[in-house]
Scaffold this active site. Structure first.
Site, short mmCIF file in Angstrom:
data_model
loop_
_atom_site.label_atom_id
_atom_site.label_comp_id
_atom_site.label_asym_id
_atom_site.label_seq_id
_atom_site.Cartn_x
_atom_site.Cartn_y
_atom_site.Cartn_z
CG HIS A 94 -1.34 9.81 7.62
ND1 HIS A 94 -0.03 9.52 7.96
CD2 HIS A 94 -1.51 9.31 6.37
CE1 HIS A 94 0.55 8.86 6.97
NE2 HIS A 94 -0.33 8.72 6.00
N GLY A 143 2.38 5.64 6.05
CA GLY A 143 3.81 5.83 6.23
C GLY A 143 4.32 7.14 5.68
CG LEU A 159 2.79 4.06 11.05
CD1 LEU A 159 2.99 5.22 12.01
CD2 LEU A 159 4.06 3.83 10.22
CG ASP A 160 0.04 6.18 9.47
OD1 ASP A 160 0.01 7.02 10.38
OD2 ASP A 160 0.93 6.15 8.60
CD GLN A 161 -3.44 0.36 9.28
OE1 GLN A 161 -4.53 -0.15 9.04
NE2 GLN A 161 -2.72 0.96 8.34
#
Length: 287
Positions: A195, A204, A230-232
């Site tokens: 990311h 995001g 998402l992205d966690q």
């Protein structure tokens, strides 16, 4: 040290005295030579204990299967362990998913081609055809699976069919699609994403523009395991670069790509070398 005879053991269990002695004695009694051992406890009293060790196997007195069954009965059950053995001569099968940005993908493939990443790369899958010549130059299969809002479910099914039996690890090397919960559930803690921000900040889309608009003085990149949220997912590795008011969004993107390449390559290598234990939403990474 011979990779053909190198084995690893990863352990998670409630902390209590005698764990290291029990494991070491068990391996010694079966002819193994421990060459590296690292451990960590979350608390001196009543914590969770983590251990990773490497050992050589040419003088084992039993087969691997017998060794593992004996360990389960003699040690693991007594200490309520979660554990697994891994063998370096059986490299993990790795597939990569990518869209149009090539920097993270090519970094991983270059390191793999030099023998720095102990894996068998099975394929590269992309929702665009752009990078096929670059991937073919490494002698690897390239599969173009277009994705749109209308065909997302069908595209994921096609990707899963390609990955069936061909991927112990899936690397998202800037794959600009959100994977469904069903897809993620097929590879628990076996999908690594890069990311382009220092999570948990700027999750995001467009994180560099978000960073620019906030006037940050540091930008970063994060490699993490993919979860349904998402992205966690559990963070494996991060790095940062200092920036100033003089940097444009384009400058941040350029600096960030260097970070992304390095961070992803390190995370992939640590996974392939069995250096990571996931505990809740955190990771224990043994260097």
């Amino acid at each position: 040290m011979s990779r053909e005879t190198l084995a690893r053991l990863l352990i998670t269990c409630p902390d209590r005295p005698g764990i290291v002695a029990a494991v070491s004695t068990f391996l010694f009694n079966h002819g193994a030579n421990i060459t590296d051992l690292q451990q960590h406890s979350t608390d001196p009293e009543g914590g969770t204990f983590f251990m990773r060790l490497e050992f050589q196997t040419p003088h084992l007195d039993v087969s691997r299967g017998v060794l593992e069954r004996a360990f389960a009965e003699a040690v693991a059950e007594r200490f309520a362990m979660e554990w697994r053995f891994a063998y370096a001569e059986e490299p993990k099968k790795m597939a990569l998913l990518v869209s149009r940005y090539d920097h993270a993908l090519l970094e991983v493939l270059w390191r793999w081609s030099r023998g720095e990443l102990p894996a068998k790369v099975s394929m590269v899958i992309s929702n665009h055809p752009d990078l096929e010549p670059a991937v073919r130059a490494f002698g690897l299969p390239y599969h173009h699976v277009p994705v749109s809002k209308e065909n997302k479910a069908e595209a994921e099914a096609s990707i899963l069919e390609l990955l069936e039996g061909q991927a112990d690890l899936v690397v998202l090397a800037r794959y600009m699609q959100i994977l469904s919960a069903d897809f993620v559930s097929r590879f628990p803690h076996r999908i690594i994403n890069i990311h382009h921000s220092f999570l948990p900040a700027f999750v995001g889309a467009s994180p560099y523009r978000q960073a620019y608009e906030r006037g940050v003085k540091l930008i970063g990149a994060t490699a993490h395991y993919v979860t349904e949220e998402l992205d966690q997912g559990p963070i494996i590795e991060q790095d940062v670069a200092r920036v100033s008011h003089r940097h444009s969004v384009e400058d941040l993107v350029e600096l960030g790509r260097d970070l992304e390449r390095q961070v992803l390559a390190r995370a992939v290598r640590w996974h392939l070398e069995d250096r990571i234990i996931v505990h809740g939403n955190k990771t224990v990474v043994f260097s």
